[in-house]
Design a protein around this motif. Structure first.
Motif, short mmCIF file in Angstrom:
data_model
loop_
_atom_site.label_atom_id
_atom_site.label_comp_id
_atom_site.label_asym_id
_atom_site.label_seq_id
_atom_site.Cartn_x
_atom_site.Cartn_y
_atom_site.Cartn_z
N ARG A 186 5.39 9.03 -9.29
CA ARG A 186 5.10 8.56 -10.62
C ARG A 186 6.43 7.92 -11.50
N ALA A 187 7.56 7.78 -10.43
CA ALA A 187 8.78 7.14 -10.96
C ALA A 187 8.87 5.58 -10.76
N PRO A 188 9.03 4.89 -12.09
CA PRO A 188 9.16 3.46 -11.86
C PRO A 188 9.98 2.89 -10.70
N ILE A 189 9.56 1.86 -10.06
CA ILE A 189 10.32 1.11 -9.06
C ILE A 189 10.77 -0.18 -9.44
N MET A 190 12.13 -0.56 -9.38
CA MET A 190 12.71 -1.88 -9.63
C MET A 190 12.52 -2.47 -8.54
N ILE A 191 11.68 -3.92 -8.56
CA ILE A 191 11.59 -4.73 -7.78
C ILE A 191 12.81 -5.77 -7.89
N THR A 192 13.54 -6.09 -6.67
CA THR A 192 14.51 -7.17 -6.94
C THR A 192 13.94 -8.28 -6.16
N GLN A 193 14.89 -9.66 -6.65
CA GLN A 193 14.57 -10.70 -6.02
C GLN A 193 15.76 -11.65 -5.70
N HIS A 194 16.37 -11.94 -4.55
CA HIS A 194 17.49 -12.65 -4.59
C HIS A 194 18.43 -11.79 -5.09
N GLY A 195 18.48 -10.34 -4.86
CA GLY A 195 19.61 -9.49 -5.45
C GLY A 195 19.68 -9.23 -6.91
N LYS A 196 18.60 -9.57 -7.49
CA LYS A 196 18.68 -9.41 -9.02
C LYS A 196 17.43 -8.66 -9.48
N PRO A 197 17.50 -7.92 -10.37
CA PRO A 197 16.12 -7.13 -10.98
C PRO A 197 15.03 -8.39 -11.43
N ALA A 198 13.87 -8.14 -10.93
CA ALA A 198 12.95 -9.15 -11.30
C ALA A 198 11.75 -8.26 -12.01
N ALA A 199 11.14 -7.22 -11.73
CA ALA A 199 10.22 -6.59 -12.33
C ALA A 199 10.37 -5.10 -12.10
N TYR A 200 9.48 -4.21 -13.11
CA TYR A 200 9.27 -2.95 -12.72
C TYR A 200 7.84 -2.76 -12.29
N THR A 241 0.94 -1.16 0.12
CA THR A 241 0.05 0.00 0.11
C THR A 241 0.86 1.43 -0.09
N ARG A 242 1.77 1.41 0.75
CA ARG A 242 2.84 2.49 0.93
C ARG A 242 3.53 2.81 -0.34
N ILE A 243 4.10 1.66 -0.87
CA ILE A 243 4.63 1.53 -2.01
C ILE A 243 3.99 2.17 -3.38
N ILE A 244 2.70 1.79 -3.60
CA ILE A 244 1.98 2.01 -4.58
C ILE A 244 1.42 3.43 -4.36
N ASP A 245 1.18 4.15 -3.15
CA ASP A 245 1.01 5.39 -2.83
C ASP A 245 1.96 6.16 -3.24
N ASP A 246 3.36 6.05 -2.90
CA ASP A 246 4.63 6.57 -3.30
C ASP A 246 4.58 6.67 -4.83
N LEU A 247 4.29 5.23 -5.44
CA LEU A 247 4.19 5.44 -6.87
C LEU A 247 3.37 6.32 -7.54
#
Length: 85
Positions: A24-38, A14-20
């Motif tokens: 309006r800046a893309p957020i890179m989501i990492t999983q196990h230290g590697k980029p997984a999604a934007y 909820t907080r991350i989506i509110d910040d987004l």
């Protein structure tokens, strides 16, 4: 660009989506230290999709032109008449 761990996204979505929505800046989501999604806001995503449609249409037109698949103005108008009424 902001980066968040996938576990942070799970816990604080909820907080991350509110910040987004605010930043309006893309957020890179990492999983196990590697980029997984934007993660991007809806308006940005839709605008990029529309831009891609336009660019793909231009690329198809350029390809048709280079292959000699062109029509005169009169021929094109006749073919498009059903949409131009």
């Amino acid at each position: 660009m902001k980066t968040e761990l996938v576990t942070t996204l799970k816990r604080q979505a909820t907080r991350i989506i509110d910040d987004l929505r605010t930043d309006r800046a893309p957020i890179m989501i990492t999983q196990h230290g590697k980029p997984a999604a934007y993660l991007v806001d809806v308006d940005t995503y839709e605008a990029k999709e529309k831009r891609m449609e336009i660019l793909e249409g231009l690329a198809r037109g350029e390809k048709a032109f280079s292959e000699g698949r062109v029509l005169s103005h009169r021929e094109a108008k006749r073919k498009m008449s059903r949409w131009l009424k």
